[in-house]
Design an enzyme around this catalytic site. Structure first.
Site, PDB file in Angstrom:
ATOM      1  N   CYS A  16      -4.813   2.166  -4.422  1.00  0.00           N
ATOM      2  CA  CYS A  16      -3.946   3.174  -3.823  1.00  0.00           C
ATOM      3  C   CYS A  16      -2.685   3.406  -4.646  1.00  0.00           C
ATOM      4  O   CYS A  16      -2.198   4.541  -4.775  1.00  0.00           O
ATOM      5  CB  CYS A  16      -3.574   2.759  -2.403  1.00  0.00           C
ATOM      6  SG  CYS A  16      -2.763   1.148  -2.303  1.00  0.00           S
TER       7      CYS A  16
ATOM      8  N   HIS B  75       0.885  -1.179   0.000  1.00  0.00           N
ATOM      9  CA  HIS B  75       0.000   0.000   0.000  1.00  0.00           C
ATOM     10  C   HIS B  75       0.916   1.221   0.000  1.00  0.00           C
ATOM     11  O   HIS B  75       1.906   1.269   0.749  1.00  0.00           O
ATOM     12  CB  HIS B  75      -0.888   0.029   1.240  1.00  0.00           C
ATOM     13  CG  HIS B  75      -1.507   1.381   1.488  1.00  0.00           C
ATOM     14  ND1 HIS B  75      -2.585   1.844   0.771  1.00  0.00           N
ATOM     15  CD2 HIS B  75      -1.163   2.380   2.352  1.00  0.00           C
ATOM     16  CE1 HIS B  75      -2.899   3.067   1.194  1.00  0.00           C
ATOM     17  NE2 HIS B  75      -2.054   3.413   2.150  1.00  0.00           N
TER      18      HIS B  75
END
Length: 555
Positions: free
Chosen positions: A110, A40
């Site tokens: 993301c 992430h």
């Protein structure tokens, strides 16, 4: 210090392992190949961390998500784009490609967001080892198991929101226990009740004092008359009798301790105590930085007459009584005791009844702006704590006409004239309005920011006044925790214009106070966003002094 446009702004990539090391240990067993992690990412620039999740684009203090500190931080480069341009860009992404609800674990996640923002800021994307994470890996059970964690991550920060065309950083959500909220609400209600009772007691005691003075005056007149009637008898009995009469008058004017206690209660003794309290309050008021208020901007009698004319034939019997109560309060200088218990219903009718012409709301807000200067306006505010009629209307300032926004902002600025009403504006106890948790400090902040960033110069002046007044209040730091960033960013955007010396000074003074209050956050924003405070050096001596105060925190 170098110019901010020349030195640029560092852009970093925060890299997190969603599996917290589990992928490195178990990926070979689960999917037949080794993975260092499942990534992430977030972009950190201008002092904030930006990332994308199911709720849209998120903004938070660097490293303060549910994932904690990043596994590693990689510098991508430096950007020389002004922060205002970046805000416009993020705002555009947040309402189009990366809007809430567009998130997809595989196609738009993301890392897609980080790559796009990185390209915009520095002209290159994020490392390929992150973008090239095979789609089939995320389709495995371990990949699907990460979805709840991503959802939790997205919920840990509040989405950005738009004011006009500007992307505004949200406050950081804090988990507050129900017990704390109940206690905080109880404390504030107790304070409001105490203030209301004190104001009511002052009104009653003033009436009692007037009666006492009239009573003493009548007794004195009666005594003088008796003295005149017995004058001939006093002259015939000689000096000793005259002395006896004088002694009796002194004895009557100076009663015994028991008589004095009885005579001073409930008025004289209480009035003396309250006079001492008022002197202390006045002394505190003199010692504080004077607020910026607007006292002579309108004739309240003219406004009230126009208000009445606009309401001709549109009020019921109760509302006509309320109108007369308002007249007594603002024109005849009667105390706020003149306002009945249902007075706020009348205010709500005028503000929210769209069958009435818009100008009637403007006139009412003009009248309330003048009433806000009164030292007992806290009683009116005390009524408003039940339904939040006025504060809900103020929170929706961006939905009202410009003609309504101006007196509404002036009303908020003028409430800083007195200590009790200014403290009321900063209360943090919240309530629900249009599915949002808001509080007095949030309402005050929104009105201030919206006004300051308006294109209307008169409204900007009111925004400067409110922010200056907030900054000069001596309150606990916790009040500013959720709003100081928003207020600072508004000031920095305002500095991109060409403010006059008077309002530049007030704004720079507020910025200096916020820098002192916040510790690191405000100085970082000033350095990241700009403009450099020294840009305004030489405007005036007092502005230079404020610039020096700001610069002390930038070192």
């Amino acid at each position: 210090m170098e110019d901010i446009d020349e030195m640029g702004t560092k852009v970093e990539l925060y890299v997190y392992d969603l599996t917290k090391g589990a992928a490195a240990m178990m990926s070979q067993l689960l999917i037949g190949r080794h993975l260092d992690g499942v990534w992430h990412t977030a972009i950190v620039a201008y002092g904030r961390e930006y990332f994308f999740g199911p709720s849209g684009i998120q903004s938070i203090r660097p490293g303060s998500t549910e994932l904690g500190e990043p596994l590693r931080v990689e510098k991508i480069g430096d950007t020389f784009l002004p922060y205002s341009v970046f805000l416009e860009y993020i705002n555009g992404l947040g309402t189009s490609k990366f809007a809430p609800g567009t998130y997809h674990l595989l196609r738009l996640n993301c890392n897609s967001f980080s790559d796009e923002v990185s390209n915009f800021l520095v002209g290159c994307g994020i490392p390929k080892y992150i973008l090239d994470l095979p789609e089939e890996i995320l389709k495995t059970p371990i990949g699907q198991a990460l979805a709840p964690l991503i959802e939790t991550l997205a919920n840990s920060a509040s989405a950005g929101f738009t004011v006009g065309q500007r992307f505004v950083e949200p406050r950081i959500q804090r988990e507050v226990s129900p017990e704390y909220q109940l206690l905080n609400t109880a404390i504030e209600e107790a304070r409001l009740n105490s203030i209301a009772l004190e104001a009511r007691r002052n009104e009653l005691n003033e009436k009692l004092a007037k009666k006492e003075r009239k009573k003493k005056k009548k007794k004195k007149e009666k005594r003088d008359k008796t003295s005149r009637d017995s004058g001939s008898e006093s002259n015939s009995t000689g000096y000793s009798n005259s002395v006896s009469m004088a002694d009796s008058e002194v004895a009557e004017m100076q009663p015994t301790n028991g008589d004095m206690a009885a005579e001073m209660l409930p008025s004289d003794r209480v009035l003396q105590m309250e006079a001492d309290e008022r002197r202390e309050a006045e002394e505190r008021k003199r010692q504080r930085d004077p607020p910026i208020v607007f006292k002579d901007s309108m004739d309240v009698a003219v406004e009230f007459e126009a208000f009445c004319n606009l309401l001709e034939g549109k009020l019921n019997d109760t509302e006509r009584i309320n109108l007369d109560e308002l007249r007594q309060y603002v024109l005849e200088n009667e105390g706020s005791w003149a306002l009945g218990d249902n007075f706020l219903n009348f205010i709500g009718r005028i503000l929210y009844d769209k069958s009435l012409v818009a100008d009637v709301r403007v006139k009412l807000l003009n009248i309330l702006a003048i009433a806000a200067l009164k030292d007992d306006v806290i009683l009116l505010l005390h009524q408003d704590r039940r339904e939040h009629t006025i504060m809900n209307y103020a929170f929706d300032i961006d939905r009202h006409t410009v003609e309504e926004q101006l007196p509404l902002a002036q009303f908020m600025a003028n409430m800083f004239e007195n200590l009790s009403s200014s403290e009321w504006l900063l209360y943090i106890s919240d309530w629900q309005h249009n599915n949002q948790n808001i509080s007095n400090i949030r309402v005050t902040t929104k009105v201030a920011v919206h006004s300051l960033l308006s294109e209307l110069s008169d409204l900007q002046v009111r925004g400067v006044a409110i922010i200056h007044n907030i900054a000069c209040k001596e309150v606990k730091t916790v009040v500013f925790d959720d709003v100081v960033v928003e207020l600072t960013m508004a000031l920095l955007q305002y500095f991109n214009g060409n403010p006059s010396e008077e309002y530049l000074y007030a704004s720079m003074k507020a910025l200096a106070r916020f820098a002192q209050i916040s510790g690191q956050e405000v100085p970082q924003l000033i350095q990241m966003i700009g403009p450099e405070p020294n840009k305004f050096r030489g405007v005036s001596k007092r502005v230079d002094e404020m610039i020096d105060e700001v610069n002390k925190k930038l070192r």
